[in-house]
Design an enzyme around this catalytic site. Structure first.
Site, PDB file in Angstrom:
ATOM      1  NE  ARG A  24      -4.456  -1.147   0.104  1.00 44.66           N
ATOM      2  CZ  ARG A  24      -4.479  -2.214  -0.813  1.00 44.66           C
ATOM      3  NH1 ARG A  24      -3.661  -2.440  -1.768  1.00 44.66           N
ATOM      4  NH2 ARG A  24      -5.738  -2.632  -0.914  1.00 44.66           N
ATOM      5  CG  HIS A  72      -3.115  -0.976  -7.082  1.00 49.93           C
ATOM      6  ND1 HIS A  72      -3.494  -0.272  -6.068  1.00 49.93           N
ATOM      7  CD2 HIS A  72      -3.192  -2.360  -6.760  1.00 49.93           C
ATOM      8  CE1 HIS A  72      -3.923  -1.069  -4.958  1.00 49.93           C
ATOM      9  NE2 HIS A  72      -3.740  -2.371  -5.515  1.00 49.93           N
TER      10      HIS A  72
HETATM   11  N1  LIG Z   1      -0.889  -4.360  -5.483  1.00 47.84           N
HETATM   12  C1  LIG Z   1      -1.572  -4.993  -5.379  1.00 47.84           C
HETATM   13  O1  LIG Z   1      -2.216  -5.587  -6.482  1.00 47.84           O
HETATM   14  C2  LIG Z   1      -2.218  -5.805  -4.052  1.00 47.84           C
HETATM   15  C3  LIG Z   1      -3.132  -7.089  -4.283  1.00 47.84           C
HETATM   16  C4  LIG Z   1      -3.608  -7.584  -3.007  1.00 47.84           C
HETATM   17  C5  LIG Z   1      -3.227  -7.177  -1.954  1.00 47.84           C
HETATM   18  N2  LIG Z   1      -2.480  -6.005  -1.878  1.00 47.84           N
HETATM   19  C6  LIG Z   1      -1.641  -5.555  -0.499  1.00 47.84           C
HETATM   20  O2  LIG Z   1      -1.156  -6.548   0.209  1.00 47.84           O
HETATM   21  C7  LIG Z   1      -1.380  -6.539   1.373  1.00 47.84           C
HETATM   22  C8  LIG Z   1      -1.171  -8.026   2.094  1.00 47.84           C
HETATM   23  O3  LIG Z   1      -2.096  -8.801   1.714  1.00 47.84           O
HETATM   24  P1  LIG Z   1      -2.228 -10.206   2.341  1.00 47.84           P
HETATM   25  O4  LIG Z   1      -3.416 -10.961   1.701  1.00 47.84           O
HETATM   26  O5  LIG Z   1      -0.893 -10.871   2.518  1.00 47.84           O
HETATM   27  O6  LIG Z   1      -2.710  -9.806   3.900  1.00 47.84           O
HETATM   28  P2  LIG Z   1      -2.560 -10.724   5.228  1.00 47.84           P
HETATM   29  O7  LIG Z   1      -2.813 -12.110   4.922  1.00 47.84           O
HETATM   30  O8  LIG Z   1      -3.428 -10.123   6.169  1.00 47.84           O
HETATM   31  O9  LIG Z   1      -1.051 -10.624   5.587  1.00 47.84           O
HETATM   32  C9  LIG Z   1      -0.692  -9.246   6.476  1.00 47.84           C
HETATM   33  C10 LIG Z   1       0.592  -9.697   6.941  1.00 47.84           C
HETATM   34  O10 LIG Z   1       0.921  -8.238   7.454  1.00 47.84           O
HETATM   35  C11 LIG Z   1       1.409  -8.569   8.865  1.00 47.84           C
HETATM   36  N3  LIG Z   1       1.144  -7.305   9.839  1.00 47.84           N
HETATM   37  C12 LIG Z   1       0.089  -6.670   9.764  1.00 47.84           C
HETATM   38  N4  LIG Z   1       0.467  -5.638  10.689  1.00 47.84           N
HETATM   39  C13 LIG Z   1       1.584  -5.680  11.146  1.00 47.84           C
HETATM   40  C14 LIG Z   1       2.323  -4.810  11.982  1.00 47.84           C
HETATM   41  N5  LIG Z   1       1.629  -3.692  12.729  1.00 47.84           N
HETATM   42  N6  LIG Z   1       3.396  -5.368  12.199  1.00 47.84           N
HETATM   43  C15 LIG Z   1       4.064  -6.479  11.673  1.00 47.84           C
HETATM   44  N7  LIG Z   1       3.133  -7.156  10.519  1.00 47.84           N
HETATM   45  C16 LIG Z   1       2.190  -6.713  10.429  1.00 47.84           C
HETATM   46  C17 LIG Z   1       0.531  -9.472   9.252  1.00 47.84           C
HETATM   47  O11 LIG Z   1       1.204 -10.425  10.434  1.00 47.84           O
HETATM   48  P3  LIG Z   1       0.434 -11.483  11.053  1.00 47.84           P
HETATM   49  O12 LIG Z   1       0.685 -12.504  10.173  1.00 47.84           O
HETATM   50  O13 LIG Z   1       0.978 -11.446  12.437  1.00 47.84           O
HETATM   51  O14 LIG Z   1      -1.101 -11.273  11.068  1.00 47.84           O
HETATM   52  C18 LIG Z   1       0.687 -10.614   8.147  1.00 47.84           C
HETATM   53  O15 LIG Z   1       1.799 -11.280   8.123  1.00 47.84           O
HETATM   54  C19 LIG Z   1      -2.812  -6.166   1.458  1.00 47.84           C
HETATM   55  O16 LIG Z   1      -3.339  -5.594   2.933  1.00 47.84           O
HETATM   56  C20 LIG Z   1      -3.001  -5.295   0.345  1.00 47.84           C
HETATM   57  O17 LIG Z   1      -2.518  -3.850   0.977  1.00 47.84           O
HETATM   58  C21 LIG Z   1      -2.064  -5.321  -2.913  1.00 47.84           C
END
Ligand SMILES: NC(=O)c1ccc[n+]([C@@H]2O[C@H](COP(=O)([O-])OP(=O)(O)OC[C@H]3O[C@@H](n4cnc5c(N)ncnc54)[C@H](OP(=O)(O)O)[C@@H]3O)[C@@H](O)[C@H]2O)c1
Length: 310
Positions: free
Chosen positions: A225, A273
């Site tokens: 993000r 994006h």
């Molecule tokens: N560019 C694009 O096309 C695209 C597409 C899809 C998603 N995204 C982005 O990618 C992000 C991640 O997706 P995801 O599905 O992998 O999300 P997810 O499964 O919710 O994973 C988020 C990760 O971030 C960690 N995290 C969250 N808050 C934290 C903090 N304060 N300190 C340390 N670690 C923290 C979480 O830790 P825990 O494991 O301990 O919960 C988890 O490992 C999405 O939120 C979105 O913003 C971008």
């Protein structure tokens, strides 16, 4: 069993998803009336991707869940009328897309492919390409997407470290958590990938201090993000040579305004994006499974923890 499913996704998405979702529900023995114009108080489930901004969901009084098509949730859970459970999208197509974007851009920088692609100047400038085992890659975020990318990069032989909120264990990946863990991952990452959600705790996580902790000449990839990055600090670090290149897929303002300095900065690559998109063929099965769970009284998959903000 029959359910009423409302699409609030912008017109094109309904056409893309109607048949795959009807088929996926059919395989689970569920008949569904899929439409964009059901009266709100008749709807059992909402399929949601609010491209046009916040939607008033207060009339959906009997909806058992809202099922999102997006992985990111920060704008969605800010909607005060979203009072029912909200499940975000975690699907194989979305994950594979991110794995391919991340490994592709890591390999670009690891191998210095720009040198070969941009300099066809009739010089036989032989250089030994490095091996992945000589390159340290760090991931901030080890969730659905970050852990899949970490595994793929480790599988290619990179020395991978990752950081998450709660401690994790992944084969062949150094998994760290907490403030010390963050500094450790930053300090070793020649290529850093941001795959955190945007929450109050992660806003500007890549600030001037974090950028200074990276090894000199590190590369930053941000498919997470835009708000994870302090833009002024990143531009300063690029200009100072602390950061060699930034490949950015997400921005605070999207579409990225034409006048934004990222567009013209020689050390920045902008992608619009597109690192990873939800694919109807695979996502329909995820939505169908959650509807099955809702009808069976089982817990929904991929529910968002609103206190944590993701
Ligand atoms: N560019 C694009 O096309 C695209 C597409 C899809 C998603 N995204 C982005 O990618 C992000 C991640 O997706 P995801 O599905 O992998 O999300 P997810 O499964 O919710 O994973 C988020 C990760 O971030 C960690 N995290 C969250 N808050 C934290 C903090 N304060 N300190 C340390 N670690 C923290 C979480 O830790 P825990 O494991 O301990 O919960 C988890 O490992 C999405 O939120 C979105 O913003 C971008």
């Amino acid at each position: 069993m029959s359910v009423t499913v409302q699409f609030i996704t912008g017109g094109a998405r309904f056409e893309e998803y109607r048949d795959p979702l009807a088929w996926a529900l059919g395989t689970l023995g569920i008949d569904a009336d899929l439409a964009e114009d059901h009266p709100p108080d008749t709807v059992d489930y909402i399929v949601y991707a609010p491209f046009d901004g916040q939607v008033d969901l207060s009339g959906y009084t009997r909806a058992k869940a809202t099922l999102g098509l997006w992985a990111g949730v920060e704008t969605i859970i800010a909607n005060p009328t979203l009072t029912m459970p909200y499940a975000r999208m975690v699907d194989a197509g979305l994950t594979q897309g991110m794995v391919e974007w991340v490994t592709g851009h890591v390999l670009r920088h690891h191998l210095g492919l720009d040198l070969d692609i941009c300099r066809q100047d009739a010089r036989w400038a032989y250089r030994v390409p490095p091996l992945a085992s000589q390159r340290k890659v760090g991931l901030l975020g080890l969730g659905a997407l970050g852990s899949a990318c970490a595994r793929a990069l480790a599988g290619l032989g990179f020395e991978v470290a990752g950081w998450s909120r709660r401690p994790k264990a992944l084969d062949c990946v150094i998994c760290l958590a907490g403030e010390t863990g963050l500094r450790e991952v930053l300090a070793r990452s020649e290529i850093l990938v941001l795959l955190l959600p945007h929450t109050a705790a992660t806003e500007n996580i890549l600030d001037a201090a974090a950028l200074a902790t990276l090894p000199q000449g590190a590369v930053v990839l941000n498919p997470g993000r835009g708000a994870l990055v302090d833009d002024a600090a990143l531009l300063a670090a690029l200009d100072a040579g602390q950061i060699a290149h930034a490949t950015l897929d997400t921005f605070r303002v999207e579409p990225l305004p034409e006048t934004d300095p990222y567009w013209t900065h020689p050390k920045v690559t902008v992608t619009p994006h597109l690192a990873s998109v939800t694919r109807p063929e695979t996502a329909a099965a995820v939505i169908a499974e959650n509807i099955r769970r809702g009808e069976a009284g089982e817990p929904f998959l991929h529910l968002v923890d609103r206190d944590a903000g993701y």
